[in-house]
Design an enzyme around this catalytic site. Sequence first.
Site, PDB file in Angstrom:
ATOM      1  N   GLU A  91       0.844  -1.188   0.000  1.00  0.00           N
ATOM      2  CA  GLU A  91       0.000   0.000   0.000  1.00  0.00           C
ATOM      3  C   GLU A  91       0.877   1.235   0.000  1.00  0.00           C
ATOM      4  O   GLU A  91       2.097   1.160   0.219  1.00  0.00           O
ATOM      5  CB  GLU A  91      -0.964   0.000   1.187  1.00  0.00           C
ATOM      6  CG  GLU A  91      -2.042  -1.074   1.073  1.00  0.00           C
ATOM      7  CD  GLU A  91      -3.073  -1.011   2.175  1.00  0.00           C
ATOM      8  OE1 GLU A  91      -2.991  -0.099   3.020  1.00  0.00           O
ATOM      9  OE2 GLU A  91      -3.965  -1.878   2.195  1.00  0.00           O
TER      10      GLU A  91
ATOM     11  N   HIS B 240      -9.641  10.092   2.895  1.00  0.00           N
ATOM     12  CA  HIS B 240      -9.235   9.026   1.997  1.00  0.00           C
ATOM     13  C   HIS B 240      -9.366   9.531   0.572  1.00  0.00           C
ATOM     14  O   HIS B 240     -10.378  10.131   0.200  1.00  0.00           O
ATOM     15  CB  HIS B 240     -10.092   7.779   2.194  1.00  0.00           C
ATOM     16  CG  HIS B 240      -9.467   6.550   1.630  1.00  0.00           C
ATOM     17  ND1 HIS B 240      -9.403   6.306   0.274  1.00  0.00           N
ATOM     18  CD2 HIS B 240      -8.863   5.490   2.225  1.00  0.00           C
ATOM     19  CE1 HIS B 240      -8.791   5.154   0.066  1.00  0.00           C
ATOM     20  NE2 HIS B 240      -8.454   4.639   1.236  1.00  0.00           N
TER      21      HIS B 240
ATOM     22  N   ARG C 137      -1.406   9.647   1.761  1.00  0.00           N
ATOM     23  CA  ARG C 137      -2.823   9.887   1.512  1.00  0.00           C
ATOM     24  C   ARG C 137      -3.184  11.368   1.399  1.00  0.00           C
ATOM     25  O   ARG C 137      -4.007  11.747   0.564  1.00  0.00           O
ATOM     26  CB  ARG C 137      -3.659   9.252   2.625  1.00  0.00           C
ATOM     27  CG  ARG C 137      -3.830   7.760   2.462  1.00  0.00           C
ATOM     28  CD  ARG C 137      -4.677   7.183   3.567  1.00  0.00           C
ATOM     29  NE  ARG C 137      -4.949   5.775   3.308  1.00  0.00           N
ATOM     30  CZ  ARG C 137      -5.555   4.965   4.176  1.00  0.00           C
ATOM     31  NH1 ARG C 137      -5.941   5.438   5.344  1.00  0.00           N
ATOM     32  NH2 ARG C 137      -5.766   3.703   3.874  1.00  0.00           N
TER      33      ARG C 137
ATOM     34  N   HIS D 142     -12.052  10.128   6.479  1.00  0.00           N
ATOM     35  CA  HIS D 142     -11.764   8.709   6.688  1.00  0.00           C
ATOM     36  C   HIS D 142     -11.252   8.387   8.086  1.00  0.00           C
ATOM     37  O   HIS D 142     -11.714   7.430   8.705  1.00  0.00           O
ATOM     38  CB  HIS D 142     -10.736   8.257   5.652  1.00  0.00           C
ATOM     39  CG  HIS D 142     -10.411   6.800   5.678  1.00  0.00           C
ATOM     40  ND1 HIS D 142     -11.364   5.822   5.474  1.00  0.00           N
ATOM     41  CD2 HIS D 142      -9.234   6.138   5.884  1.00  0.00           C
ATOM     42  CE1 HIS D 142     -10.791   4.625   5.554  1.00  0.00           C
ATOM     43  NE2 HIS D 142      -9.511   4.793   5.809  1.00  0.00           N
TER      44      HIS D 142
ATOM     45  N   ARG E 158      -1.814   9.409   9.129  1.00  0.00           N
ATOM     46  CA  ARG E 158      -1.658   7.987   9.432  1.00  0.00           C
ATOM     47  C   ARG E 158      -1.167   7.210   8.216  1.00  0.00           C
ATOM     48  O   ARG E 158      -1.687   7.368   7.115  1.00  0.00           O
ATOM     49  CB  ARG E 158      -2.995   7.403   9.901  1.00  0.00           C
ATOM     50  CG  ARG E 158      -2.952   5.897  10.154  1.00  0.00           C
ATOM     51  CD  ARG E 158      -4.270   5.382  10.658  1.00  0.00           C
ATOM     52  NE  ARG E 158      -5.345   5.501   9.684  1.00  0.00           N
ATOM     53  CZ  ARG E 158      -5.603   4.618   8.725  1.00  0.00           C
ATOM     54  NH1 ARG E 158      -4.819   3.544   8.576  1.00  0.00           N
ATOM     55  NH2 ARG E 158      -6.624   4.780   7.908  1.00  0.00           N
TER      56      ARG E 158
END
Length: 505
Positions: A111, A222, A266, A327, A362
Amino acid sequence: MTHLLVVGSGVAGLTAALDADGRPGVTVTLLTKATLESSNTWFAQGGVAVVTSSDDTVAEHVADTLAAGAGLSDDEAVEVLCAEGPEAVQHLIDRGVLFDVHDGQLARGLEAAHSHERILHAGGDATGAAIAAALIARLRDSTVTVRENTTAVDLLVEGGRVVGVRLLDGERLEADAVVLATGGAGQLYPYTTNPAVATGDGLAMALRAGAVAADLEFYQFHPTSLAAPGNHLVSEAVRGEGAVLIDRDGRRFMQDVHPDAELAPRDVVARGIAAQMALQGGEPVRLDATALGAEFLARRFPTIDAAVRARGFDWGRDPLPVTPAAHYFMGGIRTDLWARTSLPGLFAVGEVACNGLHGANRLASNSLLEGAVYGRRVVDTVLAGVPGPGRHDDAEWAAPIKVVLDGRGVAPSRAELQQLLWDAAGLTRDATGLTAAAEQLARWAVPAATDAKSAEDANLRVVAQAVVASALARRESRGGHFRSDFPEAGPSPAVHSGVVIVAGE
């Protein structure tokens, strides 16, 4: 006899309750305002980031987490997460979680912002549901007292110590220690990947009781939610498998934004999409996964595949319209490394807590791991009887600003509150918008908690005021907090913010 009250049924709360169950002299009650399955954990797709291979190291997981945190992550909190992660995941496996395997070994995916393939999945893209289902099954067979569909509205504080919670019907539920594991607050915004239950309840209760919160200005959006009613999450793992973002002309645009393109952190990807949408008059961008093929998409991402097809999309043939959505809350109730808050008797774990682990942004798939790791640590803290409140006294944790909670005017509708936060404290903020939002919030009263819905609205109103105040106070851009009037990061080292609610006169 020690009575432990756990509020929340995600991975953090379930782990805490199960770890405490059966300990000598301990009774456990787990409280949740809906069903046990109604949690952010249940809807989590991406997986669990953890070191399970010989070509990966804890040090590299730490480095990736710190890099994503944009200079604000607490080093010790990150070390705890990454070092204790493998054992915590093994405990999940021992409790019946069936992670996906390949050739007899745990299957690992990649990811964004990870240097190795270290993401464990279950059921392809149903990792959270698999974890929650296994833990709930264990809970049903335990001696834990479970109270579903039960709304807590306030913490009970006596002599400066938290001694339980007050329920919506007025019942006092007393305990020797209260663990808040109530998740995030995605319902602050009109577009969110979170379920309807994510209304900031634990954070609001803690703020009203006088607890210190931290880093509330940092909300992660997100990058890729489906641009359709419900904003169904399209996991980052889809981009990890090779899907790309394109504009309305079919051109990849993230390569012009960041060297890692679609696999950038992100916050970078989310703002890149928002900027491209602005150039397109608000039209969503497209996530092109067609090169992966319909068969692979259905096998690797069965939950997403079913969701997009139910909404009339054939993503094996046509790119999906996507847009950013709220998110994950990096901020929360300020805790130390053992989940202690600034109020004796009160502990917090998971998304409702902030020990500095995630910093300003995060790292993907660290959230489920956080719940598993710190859900275990909090039980040791409570049962060890460590004296005193958990406070951060070093220079990297700022003294909290005081926010006056007024009760003037009329209460807003949820839609009004959500739109205000989206416009003023969404992906991009500035002093003008935040100041106007703060003034509007001061004109709006806190709704009276007469039923479950109004209790949630009251909590959102309290959290909204704290978020706006925190965002206005941080005059820099960092991670999930972007100020167009202060577009650069401030001096290093960065300082964690703090906020405390005080009653109006």
